[in-house]
Design an enzyme around this catalytic site. Structure first.
Site, PDB file in Angstrom:
ATOM      1  NE  ARG A  55      -3.874  -2.519   0.278  1.00 59.07           N
ATOM      2  CZ  ARG A  55      -4.232  -3.027  -0.824  1.00 59.07           C
ATOM      3  NH1 ARG A  55      -4.196  -2.800  -1.839  1.00 59.07           N
ATOM      4  NH2 ARG A  55      -5.371  -4.056  -0.364  1.00 59.07           N
ATOM      5  CG  ASN A 110      -2.516  -2.818  -6.258  1.00 61.96           C
ATOM      6  OD1 ASN A 110      -1.640  -3.027  -5.490  1.00 61.96           O
ATOM      7  ND2 ASN A 110      -3.918  -3.041  -5.856  1.00 61.96           N
ATOM      8  CG  HIS A 119      -5.117 -14.107  -7.063  1.00 59.39           C
ATOM      9  ND1 HIS A 119      -5.564 -14.364  -8.282  1.00 59.39           N
ATOM     10  CD2 HIS A 119      -4.663 -12.955  -6.755  1.00 59.39           C
ATOM     11  CE1 HIS A 119      -5.809 -12.900  -8.834  1.00 59.39           C
ATOM     12  NE2 HIS A 119      -5.154 -12.029  -7.798  1.00 59.39           N
ATOM     13  CG  ASP A 127      -4.098 -11.382  -3.503  1.00 63.32           C
ATOM     14  OD1 ASP A 127      -3.441 -10.238  -3.592  1.00 63.32           O
ATOM     15  OD2 ASP A 127      -5.210 -11.387  -4.009  1.00 63.32           O
TER      16      ASP A 127
HETATM   17 ZN    ZN Z   1      -3.101  -9.162  -5.328  1.00 63.53          ZN
HETATM   18 ZN    ZN Z   2      -5.329 -10.022  -7.883  1.00 64.51          ZN
END
Ligand code: ZN
Ligand code: ZN
Lengths: 309, 418
Positions: B57, B87, B224, B297
């Protein structure tokens, strides 16, 4: 003497002997261009029309001067500002030009195969001045003339070509022509610009720009169009210049007497740093004269065939 | 600096002591010369775990997690290496952001952080990110995780361009034109009135990427995987010699969509929890070698992002501090896989896929290790977590495999030996 076919559609259609005949003739023609007087009678009484569906400065001017130096009548048609803009088909336009008594139509078209589609439907000889991503035979011939002036034979010579291989008609024509003369062509560019199956055309795909240029006898940079970033073929000018450009360090890996070519126009600082464009090994500006000489040779040899018939 | 780990079990060896000198595993030396002797009371030593899929993050969402708090959580989970997804805000799509992440990670100094760069600028499927320049800055892979790579055309360009730099492509598989729901599409979503996201949204994209990988002969790593169909296709592709690898997460073999019945947003993530047949298929794929890696994840969110209506809640759960214990308790302890296989899944395979060079425990290798108590049951308590996120579905679970010590490069990064 003269070419076997009515048209010059591509290097695919030329034999090794024909290529050598064009190059030898071009050497003579170059003397005309350099020493004058720039008025011969090779094309006296002939008419040459340039029909360009794509913009071009040097190729078109080079053909125009070539035909005028040899005494032909010449005229130019551009796609814009003609009946083409009114939606006339390629074949109709070509037939109209043909019926006016034209001997040679020099044609550039954005679609691959466009000159092939009209060649056997008209009497005039067609010279392909670039069709889409297919071929640009007179550019390859002028590149080969540049090489021929520096090596006496092509066998075993390594020619490195770096850049946007996928979209390049210059690469295709060079690869085909050089292979016919026994040279080894090595290509490199971003994998996104490397067409599937290119190795089947007899070229070697290198792993890096260094690998491509190493021990080359001649090095050719290709223009990369900046619009290709939008089609996700490379991320930025900075990254292209860092990983794909022919830098002075890369050029040092070639043979000591190797020389650098570029079909132009060049994006300075992208595929070639300006220092390389202007370096002692660069023959880029000298290539332009060869363009006129090679086109004189091609136009002349096409007409010579007719005279022999 | 010299350290001795004493009274330990070492997987695949009858050693009971390990010696560390200047950050590396060393030959035995005199205890008198050691700066520290740590008695791990019969704990089992494994090479430091590698999680190739976490979200830290930072930059941009420090209220959810920082690189420092994420690193602490990783160390508490027995991890010595993690790969952070791009991200963030700004997106990790250029070398400057990569350098910033590495700097913050070095300051925290609790886990090796290997950044993953974006495949497309701003995680979009239009223009390529500066993959080469980011690789020089230190990324180990590229991914648009959080967003799928939307079109086949862009995926092809990403695979081709990345292959020039020999950098792996990791893809979040979701066809947004038929997903868009908040949980798995099935009888539970229908019964509780939540819009569903079908398994085929994942399967279609997995199929696409296998096809592209095979055509271009360029490796692809599937993130995933949660579905039976996805596992079947990956298994078949591998058998055919396609260069495809994949990962799954502990929640896909421990939970199903039934857990969403109470609208508890700690069971909401993407891909969503699936049905029992998918859960069993994930276990089968872990067992038979189809799955290469188990990742977390790890996706910390602030309470404000989770304490909302189920459909509005953000996707994701934290996982670094529960992952090993869940894997040990649900895969190794019941005899589904061996401990050796678990170490492959949680250390050697991710290290191999991303060429990290981790997992060695021979003299001279970086001393990255984790010690776990496999014998005593413990209660997983979300309030003891070091991540900022509290979004775990495993609070109160009774598990085996508590981390008692983590060492990264010879440095103690976590200890709970009381
Ligand atoms: Zn992820
Ligand atoms: Zn993902």
């Amino acid at each position: 003497m003269g070419l076997k076919s009515k048209d010059l559609l591509g290097m695919k259609q030329l034999s090794a002997e024909e290529i050598m005949e064009i190059l030898d003739t071009a050497k003579t023609m170059k003397m005309v261009v350099e020493n004058g007087p720039k008025k011969t009678s090779h094309l006296q009484g002939k008419s040459v029309v340039t029909l360009f569906y794509e913009n071009s400065t040097r190729t078109r001017l080079s053909f125009e001067l070539a035909s005028k130096y040899m005494g032909s009548t010449s005229a130019n048609i551009s796609a814009s500002g003609s009946s083409v803009a009114k939606g006339e088909s390629l074949l109709d336009t070509a037939r109209t030009i043909d019926m006016m008594g034209t001997d040679i139509i020099v044609m550039r078209h954005p679609q691959s195969g466009a000159p092939h589609s009209i060649a056997n439907k008209i009497n005039a000889s067609i010279v392909n001045a670039g069709d889409g991503m297919n071929e640009h035979p007179t550019q390859a011939l002028l590149d080969m003339l540049t090489m021929y002036e520096r090596f006496d034979k092509f066998e075993g010579k390594k020619i490195a070509i770096c850049g946007d291989i996928y979209h390049s008609r210059v690469v295709r024509s060079n690869a085909i022509g050089l292979a016919k003369l026994g040279a080894k062509v090595s290509v490199y560019g971003p994998r996104t610009m490397m067409p599937i199956g290119i190795e089947k055309m007899g070229v070697t795909v290198a792993d890096s720009v260094e690998d491509c240029v190493r021990d080359a006898d001649a090095v050719m940079g290709l223009r990369v169009q900046l619009e290709r970033m939008k089609s996700s073929l490379f991320p930025s000018v900075a990254e292209y210049a860092r990983f794909y450009a022919i830098t002075p360090e890369v050029l040092k890996l070639a043979k000591p007497d190797a020389f650098l070519m570029h079909p132009g126009p060049c994006n300075h600082g992208v595929e070639l740093p300006t220092a390389v464009y202007d370096c002692d090994q660069s023959v880029i500006n000298k290539q332009v004269t060869n363009g006129v000489a090679v086109r004189m040779a091609v136009l002349y040899l096409l007409m010579a065939r007719r005279n022999n018939l | 600096m010299k350290t001795i780990i004493r009274n330990c079990k070492v997987l695949g060896s009858d050693k009971t002591e390990l010696y560390i000198e200047d950050g590396k595993f060393a030959e035995a030396f005199d205890a008198a010369s050691a700066d520290e002797v740590i008695d791990v009371k019969g704990g089992t030593v494994l090479p430091g775990l590698v999680d190739m899929h976490v979200h830290f993050r930072e930059p941009g969402y420090e209220y959810k997690e920082t690189i420092a708090t994420g690193s602490a959580a990783a160390a508490r989970g027995g991890f010595t290496s993690v790969c952070t997804m791009p991200n963030t805000f700004p997106v990790c799509d250029n070398a400057a952001v990569v350098e910033g992440i590495l700097k913050r990670a070095a300051d925290a100094g609790l886990v090796r952080v290997y950044p993953i760069g974006a495949a497309g600028k701003n995680l979009e499927s239009n223009e390529l990110a500066e993959i080469g320049l980011m690789k020089e800055a230190g990324i180990v892979a590229i991914s648009n995780d959080g967003k799928p790579i939307a079109t086949s055309g862009f995926m092809r360009k990403v695979l081709e361009y990345s292959s020039d730099f020999d950098i792996p492509v990791l893809n979040h598989e979701e066809d947004l034109t038929i997903s868009g729901g908040a949980m798995n599409e099935g009888e539970v979503s229908t019964s509780i009135g939540i819009r569903g996201c079908p398994t085929v949204a994942e399967d279609i994209m997995i199929a696409r990427d296998i096809i592209l990988s095979e055509y271009l002969d360029i490796p692809v790593h599937i993130c995933h995987v949660s579905t039976k169909g996805g596992m079947r296709m990956i298994r078949e592709a591998k058998a055919r010699g396609v260069k495809v690898t994949c990962e799954t997460c502990p929640h896909y073999f421990t939970l199903t969509d039934v857990t969403c019945e109470n609208y508890d947003t700690n069971f909401k993530m993407h891909p969503p929890l699936r049905e029992e047949e998918d859960r069993l298929a994930v276990i089968e794929a872990i067992k038979d070698g189809t799955v290469d890696c188990i990742v977390t994840d790890h996706a910390p969110h602030h309470q404000d992002d989770k304490d909302v209506e189920f459909s509005h809640a953000l996707n994701g759960i934290v996982g670094l501090e529960s992952s090993f214990a869940l894997c040990y308790t649900y895969l190794v302890k019941p005899g589904i896989i061996t401990m050796e296989r678990l170490v492959e899944l949680m250390c050697h395979n991710p290290s191999k896929i991303l060429k990290l060079g981790r997992g060695g425990m021979n003299t001279g290798d970086d001393a990255d290790l984790a010690v776990f108590d496999l014998d005593n049951e413990f209660t997983f308590d979300k309030n003891k977590m070091l991540t900022k996120g509290r979004n775990t579905p495993f609070d109160g679970w009774k598990l085996y495999g508590k981390t008692v010590l983590t060492i990264m490069g010879g440095k103690k990064t976590y200890e709970e030996l009381c």
